[in-house]
Enzyme design. Sequence first.
Site, PDB file in Angstrom:
ATOM      1  N   ILE A  82       0.710  -1.223  -0.059  1.00 58.49           N
ATOM      2  CA  ILE A  82       0.062  -0.031   0.031  1.00 58.49           C
ATOM      3  C   ILE A  82       0.898   1.104   0.189  1.00 58.49           C
ATOM      4  CG2 ILE A  82      -1.733   1.047   1.114  1.00 58.49           C
ATOM      5  CD1 ILE A  82      -2.741  -1.588   2.390  1.00 58.49           C
ATOM      6  N   LYS A  83       0.792   2.238  -0.854  1.00 60.51           N
ATOM      7  CA  LYS A  83       1.406   3.282  -1.046  1.00 60.51           C
ATOM      8  C   LYS A  83       0.616   4.548  -0.584  1.00 60.51           C
ATOM      9  CE  LYS A  83       4.548   4.697  -5.038  1.00 60.51           C
ATOM     10  NZ  LYS A  83       4.595   4.742  -6.548  1.00 60.51           N
ATOM     11  N   VAL A  84       1.504   5.340   0.431  1.00 64.02           N
ATOM     12  CA  VAL A  84       1.046   6.515   1.014  1.00 64.02           C
ATOM     13  C   VAL A  84       2.190   7.435   0.787  1.00 64.02           C
ATOM     14  CG1 VAL A  84      -0.455   5.161   2.706  1.00 64.02           C
ATOM     15  CG2 VAL A  84       1.740   5.766   3.271  1.00 64.02           C
TER      16      VAL A  84
END
Length: 217
Positions: A82-84
């Site tokens: 998951i890219k934040v």
Amino acid sequence: MKFFVDTADTAAISELHDLGMVDGVTTNPSLIHKSGRDIKDVIAEIAGMVPGPVSAETVATDAKGMIAEGLELKKLGENIAIKVPLTWEGLKACKTLSDDGHMVNVTLCFSANQALLAAKAGASFISPFVGRLDDINIDGMELIADIRAIYDNYDFKTEILAASIRTANHMTEAAKIGADVATAPPDVIRKMAAHPLTDKGLKAFLDDWAKTGQKIL
Ligand code: G3P
């Protein structure tokens, strides 16, 4: 150094994957836009093609929204990272998602301090953007070296994922510094094979071979 491919182009991923060049894939909203495809369709397809981490980026700007979107994206494959973004809210989301056992890639990193915070928040990957620093006349590779030194000082487990790679030379430099991963567009990976002396040497060999009149098969 692991190679991730920075693209949502499944044909390009497939070609490089067949050559053993793909340890993972990174995407972002701009790359999804460029693919012209639905994010869930394309991410699910990529996650099925490549066993390594496939980064899918959230677009909410608050931690709660990033977590909800991240969990939705995670349903597309066990190998989804998951890219934040590296904002205060992104760090909060990173901490919660990492504590819950999810791989998190913290992106849009432009300073060593940001990278230090991401490691403290439990990021699996930190993505410093080399090319975009070079664009504003700041040496992007110096940032990779600074993060390498800091992470090594304290044995942080967060992997340095050199991003915004624009040239084959960036790949050499990232590898020399010891980035754990570099993510590059397919064309940059292809260009790593190119050398004018290889082309010149091959032409000379083939010209001489033709003069022998021989055949191998
Ligand atoms: O990995 C991040 C990358 O997609 C950004 O690259 O070339 O848009 O700065 P670039």
